[in-house]
Design a protein around this motif. Sequence first.
Motif, mmCIF file in Angstrom:
data_model
loop_
_atom_site.group_PDB
_atom_site.id
_atom_site.type_symbol
_atom_site.label_atom_id
_atom_site.label_comp_id
_atom_site.label_asym_id
_atom_site.label_seq_id
_atom_site.Cartn_x
_atom_site.Cartn_y
_atom_site.Cartn_z
ATOM 1 N N CYS A 1 -0.720 12.779 30.329
ATOM 2 C CA CYS A 1 -1.911 13.030 29.505
ATOM 3 C C CYS A 1 -2.742 14.143 30.127
ATOM 4 O O CYS A 1 -2.992 14.139 31.340
ATOM 5 N N THR A 2 -3.194 15.091 29.312
ATOM 6 C CA THR A 2 -4.013 16.202 29.814
ATOM 7 C C THR A 2 -5.504 15.951 29.619
ATOM 8 O O THR A 2 -6.326 16.777 30.003
ATOM 9 N N GLY A 3 -5.862 14.828 29.007
ATOM 10 C CA GLY A 3 -7.274 14.504 28.805
ATOM 11 C C GLY A 3 -7.959 15.316 27.723
ATOM 12 O O GLY A 3 -9.180 15.477 27.744
ATOM 13 N N CYS A 4 -7.210 15.823 26.763
ATOM 14 C CA CYS A 4 -7.814 16.631 25.694
ATOM 15 C C CYS A 4 -8.694 15.799 24.760
ATOM 16 O O CYS A 4 -9.568 16.314 24.076
ATOM 17 N N VAL B 1 -8.767 10.259 20.863
ATOM 18 C CA VAL B 1 -9.948 9.386 20.829
ATOM 19 C C VAL B 1 -10.664 9.518 19.484
ATOM 20 O O VAL B 1 -11.141 8.522 18.911
ATOM 21 N N ASP B 2 -10.760 10.747 18.984
ATOM 22 C CA ASP B 2 -11.476 10.977 17.723
ATOM 23 C C ASP B 2 -10.822 10.272 16.542
ATOM 24 O O ASP B 2 -11.481 9.998 15.538
ATOM 25 N N TRP B 3 -9.514 9.979 16.663
ATOM 26 C CA TRP B 3 -8.790 9.381 15.543
ATOM 27 C C TRP B 3 -8.483 7.899 15.742
ATOM 28 O O TRP B 3 -7.854 7.278 14.882
ATOM 29 N N CYS B 4 -8.913 7.348 16.857
ATOM 30 C CA CYS B 4 -8.639 5.927 17.124
ATOM 31 C C CYS B 4 -9.622 5.046 16.365
ATOM 32 O O CYS B 4 -10.829 5.123 16.601
ATOM 33 N N PRO C 1 -7.436 8.340 27.170
ATOM 34 C CA PRO C 1 -7.118 9.039 28.418
ATOM 35 C C PRO C 1 -7.400 8.196 29.663
ATOM 36 O O PRO C 1 -6.612 8.201 30.616
ATOM 37 N N LEU C 2 -8.518 7.472 29.662
ATOM 38 C CA LEU C 2 -8.831 6.604 30.798
ATOM 39 C C LEU C 2 -7.770 5.521 30.957
ATOM 40 O O LEU C 2 -7.273 5.265 32.067
ATOM 41 N N PRO D 1 0.703 3.941 21.635
ATOM 42 C CA PRO D 1 0.737 2.477 21.473
ATOM 43 C C PRO D 1 1.685 1.795 22.463
ATOM 44 O O PRO D 1 1.381 0.698 22.959
ATOM 45 N N ALA D 2 2.791 2.444 22.787
ATOM 46 C CA ALA D 2 3.730 1.855 23.755
ATOM 47 C C ALA D 2 3.098 1.788 25.137
ATOM 48 O O ALA D 2 3.283 0.810 25.879
ATOM 49 N N VAL D 3 2.340 2.824 25.486
ATOM 50 C CA VAL D 3 1.651 2.818 26.784
ATOM 51 C C VAL D 3 0.585 1.720 26.809
ATOM 52 O O VAL D 3 0.419 1.021 27.816
#
Length: 392
Positions: free
Chosen positions: A293-296, A300-303, A310-311, A360-362
């Motif tokens: 993950c690059t932390g972009c 988050v905006d679509w969750c 990212p956290l 989702p798998a993560v």
Amino acid sequence: MIYADFQGKKLPKLGFGAMRLPTTADGQVDEAQVEQMVACAMKNGVNYFDTAYPYHGGMSEVVLGRVLSKYPRESYYLADKYPGHQISDRYDPAEIFEEQLRCCGVEYFDFYLLHNVYEKSIEVYLDPQWGIIDYFREQKRLGRIRHLGFSTHGRPETIRRFLDECGEDMEFCQIQLNYLDWTLQSAKRKYQMLTRRGIPVWVMEPVRGGKLAKLPEQQEQMLKERRPEESVASWGFRFLQNLPNVAVVLSGMSNMEQMEDNIKTFSGGAPLTGEETDLLLELAEGMKNTVPCTGCRYCVDWCPVGLDIPLLMKVCGELRFAPTTIGRLSVDALPENKRPGDCLSCGRCVKMCPQNIKVPAVMRELDQILSGITSWDELCRQRAQEQKRLNH
């Protein structure tokens, strides 16, 4: 022994951490062995001892106090901590502090810390109704605390907030720092922040609870070829010796073998070269099993649940390496409806992820890992119950 200067005091770079004292077959602290280890430490200039209210169910303070009572009080430095990080319906710093003085058999603590200022406990420490900061500021004025500081497993942003509020009272800070967590837990950022603010660093978990004292055979061989006379653990300590703002490195030594090896490392020897430091950091990268993950934060905006994806992916990578209670603190600090088990597996995040991570798998993996680790709140409750049992 290598020493550091701290406000005119000559502190040994190696400190004896009393969280992992030797124990007997029935799980009790082995006081006879502790006495032998303390004698060895004192003989070799290791006269800084670090304990805390919950260590060994409260018996760390008691046993260490009894053993140290055989030495002149001015011959050693004793550090203890206030457990504001433990979950409770009330916080009485005076009650705990007086109990700690009695348990340790001393009239003052050379060093005293607010224990683990992190995302949840910071509100306790800053809450004026408990008066924690004011109380310990007064104890320092009275000479019952010689130096006041804090320990933390918190994120850099949390540490920054705490220092903005209370930094003028904090003389030192204890953080988890080693060559793996230099990047894995943002220890480099924390170290640099504290250095910029002029706050000396105390180190905990220098070899990651022993994880960095025994590496895979190929990695160990690489280190042995360069320093055949030194242990694998010594590399972790020498990495820290190269950081000028590190004053004390605490090692939770559990036996005499560890004690003797650490004393050897801190009694001299060549510091790591730049090439050797680069090798350690390269090995650390190979130990990580992180999510790419690059932390972009596009996800988050679509969750629809508003997860801090990212956290959570960062925590998952860390727990893959070492599934510990400390490692899950960031998740424990989240609202109960913002944790990996709350993922709906809707897939919106996957569509937005530039790295094509199957989020989702993560989240399912992380939730499974967390289910096998005791939470901080539960651990605190267990320790509190054990402490009550021992007190009665």
